[in-house]
Design a protein around this motif. Structure first.
Motif, short mmCIF file in Angstrom:
data_model
loop_
_atom_site.label_atom_id
_atom_site.label_comp_id
_atom_site.label_asym_id
_atom_site.label_seq_id
_atom_site.Cartn_x
_atom_site.Cartn_y
_atom_site.Cartn_z
N LYS A 78 42.00 -3.46 -6.89
CA LYS A 78 42.30 -2.74 -5.42
C LYS A 78 42.60 -1.43 -5.44
O LYS A 78 41.90 -0.61 -4.63
CB LYS A 78 43.33 -3.48 -4.96
N GLN A 79 43.23 -0.70 -6.29
CA GLN A 79 43.39 0.54 -6.34
C GLN A 79 42.05 1.39 -6.84
O GLN A 79 41.70 2.21 -6.34
CB GLN A 79 44.56 0.94 -7.26
N LEU A 80 41.28 0.74 -7.84
CA LEU A 80 40.28 1.62 -8.37
C LEU A 80 39.04 1.48 -7.47
O LEU A 80 38.32 2.18 -7.01
CB LEU A 80 39.69 0.48 -9.30
N PHE A 102 43.20 -11.28 0.68
CA PHE A 102 44.11 -10.65 -0.47
C PHE A 102 45.41 -10.05 0.01
O PHE A 102 45.07 -9.31 0.95
CB PHE A 102 43.28 -9.77 -1.09
N PRO A 103 46.37 -10.03 -0.64
CA PRO A 103 47.79 -9.60 0.10
C PRO A 103 47.37 -8.11 0.56
O PRO A 103 47.19 -7.20 -0.33
CB PRO A 103 48.64 -9.63 -1.15
N GLY A 104 47.69 -7.74 1.74
CA GLY A 104 47.59 -6.57 2.45
C GLY A 104 46.13 -6.19 2.89
O GLY A 104 45.60 -5.04 3.04
N GLY A 105 45.34 -7.28 2.51
CA GLY A 105 43.72 -6.98 2.81
C GLY A 105 43.19 -6.04 1.48
O GLY A 105 43.67 -5.28 0.97
N ALA A 106 41.93 -6.07 1.03
CA ALA A 106 41.31 -5.42 0.11
C ALA A 106 39.89 -5.27 0.41
O ALA A 106 39.14 -6.26 0.71
CB ALA A 106 41.54 -6.15 -1.16
N ASP A 107 39.45 -4.12 0.02
CA ASP A 107 37.97 -3.90 0.08
C ASP A 107 37.37 -3.69 -1.47
O ASP A 107 38.26 -3.50 -2.34
CB ASP A 107 37.83 -2.36 0.75
N TRP A 108 35.88 -3.70 -1.47
CA TRP A 108 35.45 -3.64 -2.67
C TRP A 108 34.17 -3.26 -2.30
O TRP A 108 33.64 -3.19 -1.19
CB TRP A 108 35.62 -4.81 -3.63
N ASN A 117 33.40 -12.21 -4.27
CA ASN A 117 34.82 -11.73 -3.95
C ASN A 117 35.35 -11.71 -5.31
O ASN A 117 35.67 -12.69 -6.37
CB ASN A 117 35.38 -12.79 -3.28
N PRO A 118 35.54 -10.31 -5.85
CA PRO A 118 36.60 -10.23 -7.11
C PRO A 118 37.90 -10.44 -6.86
O PRO A 118 38.56 -10.55 -8.00
CB PRO A 118 36.40 -8.57 -7.28
N TYR A 119 38.55 -10.74 -5.89
CA TYR A 119 39.96 -10.78 -5.77
C TYR A 119 40.35 -12.22 -5.89
O TYR A 119 41.46 -12.52 -6.20
CB TYR A 119 40.46 -10.14 -4.30
N TRP A 120 39.43 -13.21 -5.43
CA TRP A 120 39.81 -14.60 -5.69
C TRP A 120 38.68 -15.36 -6.65
O TRP A 120 39.28 -16.55 -6.95
CB TRP A 120 39.56 -15.32 -3.93
N GLY A 121 37.81 -14.66 -7.15
CA GLY A 121 37.00 -15.12 -8.06
C GLY A 121 36.34 -16.74 -7.94
O GLY A 121 35.90 -16.71 -6.74
N LYS A 122 36.69 -17.42 -8.83
CA LYS A 122 35.83 -18.86 -8.71
C LYS A 122 36.66 -19.81 -7.35
O LYS A 122 35.98 -20.65 -6.93
CB LYS A 122 35.98 -19.53 -9.96
N SER A 123 37.96 -19.44 -7.18
CA SER A 123 38.59 -20.18 -6.17
C SER A 123 38.03 -20.00 -4.92
O SER A 123 38.11 -20.65 -3.99
CB SER A 123 40.17 -19.79 -6.19
N CYS A 127 34.84 -15.32 0.02
CA CYS A 127 35.65 -14.95 1.01
C CYS A 127 35.31 -13.65 1.17
O CYS A 127 35.59 -12.83 0.22
CB CYS A 127 37.20 -15.55 0.65
N GLY A 128 35.39 -13.27 2.47
CA GLY A 128 35.21 -11.94 2.59
C GLY A 128 34.10 -11.58 3.75
O GLY A 128 33.38 -12.26 3.79
N GLU A 129 33.68 -10.34 3.95
CA GLU A 129 32.54 -10.08 4.97
C GLU A 129 32.24 -8.58 4.53
O GLU A 129 32.78 -7.64 4.10
CB GLU A 129 33.02 -10.05 6.38
#
Length: 132
Positions: A78-80, A102-108, A117-123, A127-129
């Protein structure tokens, strides 16, 4: 055309040229984004070893490279991603995506418009837009 108008036109054209050149990504920025994409893709498939290996190519990604689990790697990613988003926003061939779950929301950043989605992976891979 008066000299003043001609000078203003030349100045405006010069500023446009400088702005266009400044907007182009430097080779180092392209290399960063290419390595970043490898980390993103690995996290999207829950592949921690591949994410850690890919992160070793990015000096700013030490926290991902040293992560002992996916949760830690994703928090570091998330920081990267803040740098990646700043570089890629408005550039052709890059898409900025957002996950509000993702906690606090996250961009990529990713290179296709299909959410991966890299934050939730296969689960929760979709997820995202796209926000770009």
């Amino acid at each position: 055309m008066t000299t003043l108008r001609r000078l203003a036109l030349l100045l405006a054209l010069g500023l446009l040229a400088v702005t266009a050149q400044a907007a182009a990504l430097a080779d180092a920025d392209r290399a960063f984004l290419a390595a970043y994409e490898k980390v993103r893709a690995a996290l999207a498939t829950d592949d921690l070893p591949a994410a850690r290996t890919a992160a070793e190519a990015i000096p700013e990604a030490k926290a991902v490279a040293d992560a002992s689990d996916l949760s830690t790697a994703r928090k570091a990613f998330k920081q990267l991603s803040m740098k990646a988003v700043a570089l890629a926003r408005g550039q052709p061939g890059y898409y900025v995506a957002h996950c509000s779950m993702f906690p606090g929301g996250a961009d990529w950043v990713q290179t296709t418009d299909a959410i991966s989605n890299p934050y939730w992976g296969k689960s929760m891979p979709r997820c995202g837009e796209i926000v770009k």
